[in-house]
Each structure stands twice: as structure tokens, then as C-alpha cells.
Scaffold this motif. Structure first.
Motif, PDB file in Angstrom:
ATOM      1  N   THR A   1      -5.699   0.646  -2.655  1.00 33.42           N
ATOM      2  CA  THR A   1      -5.244   0.873  -4.027  1.00 33.42           C
ATOM      3  C   THR A   1      -6.425   1.074  -4.960  1.00 33.42           C
ATOM      4  O   THR A   1      -6.397   1.959  -5.818  1.00 33.42           O
ATOM      5  CB  THR A   1      -4.381  -0.293  -4.509  1.00 33.42           C
ATOM      6  OG1 THR A   1      -3.259  -0.411  -3.647  1.00 33.42           O
ATOM      7  CG2 THR A   1      -3.900  -0.079  -5.928  1.00 33.42           C
TER       8      THR A   1
ATOM      9  N   CYS B   1       2.487   1.674  -3.428  1.00 34.10           N
ATOM     10  CA  CYS B   1       1.494   2.098  -4.422  1.00 34.10           C
ATOM     11  C   CYS B   1       1.170   3.576  -4.255  1.00 34.10           C
ATOM     12  O   CYS B   1       1.144   4.331  -5.234  1.00 34.10           O
ATOM     13  CB  CYS B   1       0.220   1.274  -4.287  1.00 34.10           C
ATOM     14  SG  CYS B   1       0.379  -0.424  -4.848  1.00 34.10           S
TER      15      CYS B   1
ATOM     16  N   ASP C   1       0.827  -1.204   0.000  1.00 28.43           N
ATOM     17  CA  ASP C   1       0.000   0.000   0.000  1.00 28.43           C
ATOM     18  C   ASP C   1       0.862   1.255   0.000  1.00 28.43           C
ATOM     19  O   ASP C   1       0.597   2.201  -0.746  1.00 28.43           O
ATOM     20  CB  ASP C   1      -0.920   0.026   1.225  1.00 28.43           C
ATOM     21  CG  ASP C   1      -2.077  -0.950   1.144  1.00 28.43           C
ATOM     22  OD1 ASP C   1      -2.363  -1.474   0.046  1.00 28.43           O
ATOM     23  OD2 ASP C   1      -2.709  -1.176   2.196  1.00 28.43           O
TER      24      ASP C   1
ATOM     25  N   LEU D   1      -6.878   4.391  -7.184  1.00 30.14           N
ATOM     26  CA  LEU D   1      -6.925   4.273  -8.630  1.00 30.14           C
ATOM     27  C   LEU D   1      -8.247   4.789  -9.195  1.00 30.14           C
ATOM     28  O   LEU D   1      -8.263   5.422 -10.247  1.00 30.14           O
ATOM     29  CB  LEU D   1      -6.687   2.834  -9.066  1.00 30.14           C
ATOM     30  CG  LEU D   1      -5.263   2.325  -8.866  1.00 30.14           C
ATOM     31  CD1 LEU D   1      -5.180   0.853  -9.199  1.00 30.14           C
ATOM     32  CD2 LEU D   1      -4.270   3.125  -9.678  1.00 30.14           C
TER      33      LEU D   1
ATOM     34  N   SER E   1       4.033   5.718  -5.504  1.00 32.14           N
ATOM     35  CA  SER E   1       4.075   5.762  -6.973  1.00 32.14           C
ATOM     36  C   SER E   1       3.021   6.712  -7.525  1.00 32.14           C
ATOM     37  O   SER E   1       3.298   7.522  -8.418  1.00 32.14           O
ATOM     38  CB  SER E   1       3.844   4.365  -7.567  1.00 32.14           C
ATOM     39  OG  SER E   1       4.911   3.512  -7.248  1.00 32.14           O
ATOM     40  N   ILE E   2       1.806   6.606  -6.992  1.00 33.51           N
ATOM     41  CA  ILE E   2       0.710   7.452  -7.465  1.00 33.51           C
ATOM     42  C   ILE E   2       1.003   8.921  -7.186  1.00 33.51           C
ATOM     43  O   ILE E   2       0.850   9.777  -8.065  1.00 33.51           O
ATOM     44  CB  ILE E   2      -0.621   7.007  -6.823  1.00 33.51           C
ATOM     45  CG1 ILE E   2      -1.029   5.656  -7.407  1.00 33.51           C
ATOM     46  CG2 ILE E   2      -1.713   8.054  -7.021  1.00 33.51           C
ATOM     47  CD1 ILE E   2      -2.152   4.964  -6.666  1.00 33.51           C
TER      48      ILE E   2
ATOM     49  N   SER F   1      -0.670   5.517 -12.413  1.00 33.55           N
ATOM     50  CA  SER F   1      -0.892   4.131 -11.998  1.00 33.55           C
ATOM     51  C   SER F   1      -0.152   3.871 -10.690  1.00 33.55           C
ATOM     52  O   SER F   1       0.614   4.707 -10.230  1.00 33.55           O
ATOM     53  CB  SER F   1      -0.406   3.155 -13.075  1.00 33.55           C
ATOM     54  OG  SER F   1       0.988   3.031 -13.030  1.00 33.55           O
ATOM     55  N   ASP F   2      -0.383   2.700 -10.143  1.00 39.43           N
ATOM     56  CA  ASP F   2       0.307   2.331  -8.907  1.00 39.43           C
ATOM     57  C   ASP F   2       1.679   1.722  -9.186  1.00 39.43           C
ATOM     58  O   ASP F   2       2.363   1.279  -8.286  1.00 39.43           O
ATOM     59  CB  ASP F   2      -0.544   1.383  -8.067  1.00 39.43           C
ATOM     60  CG  ASP F   2      -0.775   0.027  -8.717  1.00 39.43           C
ATOM     61  OD1 ASP F   2      -0.284  -0.189  -9.851  1.00 39.43           O
ATOM     62  OD2 ASP F   2      -1.426  -0.813  -8.100  1.00 39.43           O
TER      63      ASP F   2
END
Length: 105
Positions: A88, A42, A39, A92, A45-46, A58-59
Motif C-alpha cells: 500500500t 486497497c 492489500d 500510495l 480501490s486505487i 486513496s486506498d
């Protein structure tokens, strides 16, 4: 000629997530502990992709250990089926709504 490009797909896994995957495969941490690290990776990254103004967010596929093995296994040791956490999915969905709204028709 200018050809616009965007990163799509896997991003490198942070060292902390790589260590958590290895620890999970070795039975040293629980699935919940691994999920927490996934988590965090992710979300990172986002946030980084959003900060660059990327039209595609994206994740980074932080939950999958390898493009060659998923969705067959959630880690390289093949300890189970891949899962996407509700965190996630929520992130998203909100990002996808923003992306769709900004796409030219």
C-alpha cells in the motif's frame, strides 16, 4: 455554480474483506491472510479511482475497520495496532507523485 467534489476517506469494504476481518477476529485466519485481503481491497480501490480520472486517489482506508476505532485497533475486536503494508505504501507513493505533479500551483 459548479462545486467540484472528490471522494476522500473511507470507501465501503468489499464483502470478501469483511469476511476476512470477521475470520481474523474469530482466529480462523492469520494476520498475513488478512493483510493479503486488505492489500487486494486497497489495490482495487486505487485502480477504480485512477480509472475515473480522480485527481485524488486513496486506498479507501480498506485497512481500518472503523473511523471511530483506528488507529487504536486494526479490527473491530481490537486485536492489535493498525499497520500499513509495504504494498500500500508503494502504491500510495506512486499515486501521490502523480497527484502532486498534476495539481495546479
Amino acid at each position: 455554480m459548479h462545486i467540484p467534489t472528490e471522494p476522500v476517506g473511507s470507501l465501503p469494504r468489499p464483502a470478501k474483506l469483511q469476511a476476512a476481518i470477521a475470520a481474523y477476529d474469530a482466529g480462523k485466519i492469520t494476520k498475513d491472510q488478512l493483510t493479503q485481503e486488505q492489500d487486494a481491497a486497497c489495490l482495487d480501490s486505487i485502480k477504480r479511482m485512477e480509472a475515473t480520472g480522480s485527481p485524488i486517489v486513496s486506498d479507501g482506508e480498506q485497512r481500518v475497520s472503523s473511523f471511530a476505532t483506528y488507529p487504536l485497533a486494526d479490527t473491530l475486536a481490537g486485536t492489535g495496532l493498525a499497520e500499513i503494508s509495504p504494498v500500500t505504501v508503494s502504491i500510495l507513493r506512486s499515486s501521490a507523485t502523480a497527484i502532486i505533479a498534476s495539481c495546479p500551483v
